[in-house]
Design a protein around this motif. Structure first.
Motif, PDB file in Angstrom:
ATOM      1  N   LEU A 103     -65.840  17.821  61.283  1.00 45.81           N
ATOM      2  CA  LEU A 103     -65.040  18.320  60.169  1.00 45.81           C
ATOM      3  C   LEU A 103     -64.286  19.586  60.561  1.00 45.81           C
ATOM      4  N   ARG A 104     -64.922  20.415  61.355  1.00 46.43           N
ATOM      5  CA  ARG A 104     -64.271  21.649  61.788  1.00 46.43           C
ATOM      6  C   ARG A 104     -63.040  21.343  62.638  1.00 46.43           C
ATOM      7  N   GLY A 105     -63.090  20.249  63.373  1.00 44.77           N
ATOM      8  CA  GLY A 105     -61.953  19.863  64.207  1.00 44.77           C
ATOM      9  C   GLY A 105     -60.766  19.361  63.399  1.00 44.77           C
ATOM     10  N   ARG A 106     -60.974  19.103  62.118  1.00 46.84           N
ATOM     11  CA  ARG A 106     -59.887  18.634  61.255  1.00 46.84           C
ATOM     12  C   ARG A 106     -59.403  19.723  60.315  1.00 46.84           C
ATOM     13  N   GLN A 107     -59.512  20.958  60.756  1.00 46.37           N
ATOM     14  CA  GLN A 107     -59.061  22.090  59.952  1.00 46.37           C
ATOM     15  C   GLN A 107     -57.799  22.694  60.541  1.00 46.37           C
ATOM     16  N   ILE A 108     -56.957  23.204  59.645  1.00 46.71           N
ATOM     17  CA  ILE A 108     -55.813  24.005  60.072  1.00 46.71           C
ATOM     18  C   ILE A 108     -55.751  25.237  59.190  1.00 46.71           C
ATOM     19  N   THR A 109     -55.084  26.261  59.681  1.00 45.03           N
ATOM     20  CA  THR A 109     -54.896  27.482  58.896  1.00 45.03           C
ATOM     21  C   THR A 109     -53.455  27.579  58.451  1.00 45.03           C
ATOM     22  N   VAL A 110     -53.238  27.636  57.141  1.00 47.75           N
ATOM     23  CA  VAL A 110     -51.891  27.767  56.602  1.00 47.75           C
ATOM     24  C   VAL A 110     -51.504  29.236  56.542  1.00 47.75           C
TER      25      VAL A 110
END
Length: 312
Positions: A304-311
């Motif tokens: 799940l952490r690998g599917r995160q982005i920061t806007v």
């Protein structure tokens, strides 16, 4: 009489070696008290401490057209808006209604401070005046005011969604010139959006090729990720059989989980599934107080952490 040192405060001022009132943890001289002040300080979670924090993040990041009465403690009433004509920071309309825009370019590292500047400006503006952007000319001397200083922190926002931006204009007034062009462009860019019922800060969005549910969550990121991982291992992370968990993005210090959902279903069909997900998440979050993640759940968390982005 003893001489006052440079680090000692005058009456009502902040000493340069004292903690900065903005809460950054730095000394005043290294934060708002240095050259450039707040412009040099990045506040990761600018709306922290406000009951409306999650809604503020949603309105600033992905809700296209919405308004809400800002619970200011004093002064002229202010309406918070997602976008104003020509992306203005603030507008005192000709009918004397005051608006502050959320989806604007920030001039510092603290969105809360910039919003507070816009609120203070619009409360003192004349009908018909607009503020294109918050800049140094709108700053007050001394410690900068933040949104938390101006509003009732415990009051949530009553968000009103709009299908277009016709609310920009008072009554039957017709937009002309640059405002008309801005209105046309803004209306053309709107994705159909609906606020899901029964939970806070969750929105259904039809983005064209796909529809999504985006849900701004208040929990600390690591704890929320752990709870999502627990649900993933249990096979309980989808909203229904026609949806899938797509990932998440960070915005203003909070995590926003996103689900891809069936475009053929109406937003109201997701009220129940999202409420049920809220109950499952609450149970998973509570269980983390007593039970640590097992090996499978830890692997799921890293996925799940690998599917995160920061806007932002």
């Amino acid at each position: 009489m003893a001489k006052r040192t440079a680090s000692e405060p005058t009456d009502g001022a902040v000493g340069r070696r004292q903690p900065c009132p903005c809460g950054s943890g730095k000394r005043y001289k290294a934060c708002h008290g240095k050259s450039g002040g707040a412009a040099d300080v990045m506040v990761t979670r600018p709306f922290e401490g406000l009951a409306a924090e999650c809604e503020l993040v949603a309105l600033r990041e992905f809700v296209p057209s919405a308004t809400a009465t800002l619970p200011v403690r004093s002064g002229h009433p202010v309406t918070l808006a997602t976008v104003l004509p020509m992306a203005a920071a603030a507008l005192r309309r000709s009918d004397d209604e005051a608006f502050v825009g959320l989806q604007v370019q920030t001039k510092s590292g603290d969105v809360s401070r910039d919003l507070a500047r816009a609120v203070e400006w619009v409360q003192n503006a004349e009908p018909g005046e607009g503020l294109p952007a918050v800049g140094p000319e709108t700053a007050e001397a001394g410690v900068p005011t933040r949104l938390q200083d101006l509003v009732e922190a415990d009051t949530p926002l009553d968000v009103q969604l709009h299908e277009d931006f016709s609310w920009w204009m008072p009554g039957d007034t017709e937009a002309t010139g640059d405002v008309a062009m801005s209105l046309e462009r803004a209306n053309a860019a709107i994705h159909p959006t609906d606020r899901l019922r029964g939970v806070g800060s969750a929105y259904w969005v039809d983005a064209g090729e796909k529809a999504h549910v985006r849900w701004v969550r208040p929990e600390p990121e690591e704890k929320l990720l752990a709870a999502l991982a627990r649900l993933s291992v249990r096979g309980e992370l989808a909203l229904d059989e026609d949806s899938r968990y797509a990932g998440s993005f960070r915005a203003h210090g909070l995590l926003v989980p996103v689900w891809d959902v069936d475009r053929d279903k109406h937003a109201r069909e997701y009220d129940g599934p999202v409420a049920a997900m809220g109950e499952r998440l609450a149970g998973a979050l509570t269980s983390l107080d007593d039970e640590q993640l097992d090996a499978a759940e830890r692997r799921a968390r890293e996925g799940l952490r690998g599917r995160q982005i920061t806007v932002r």
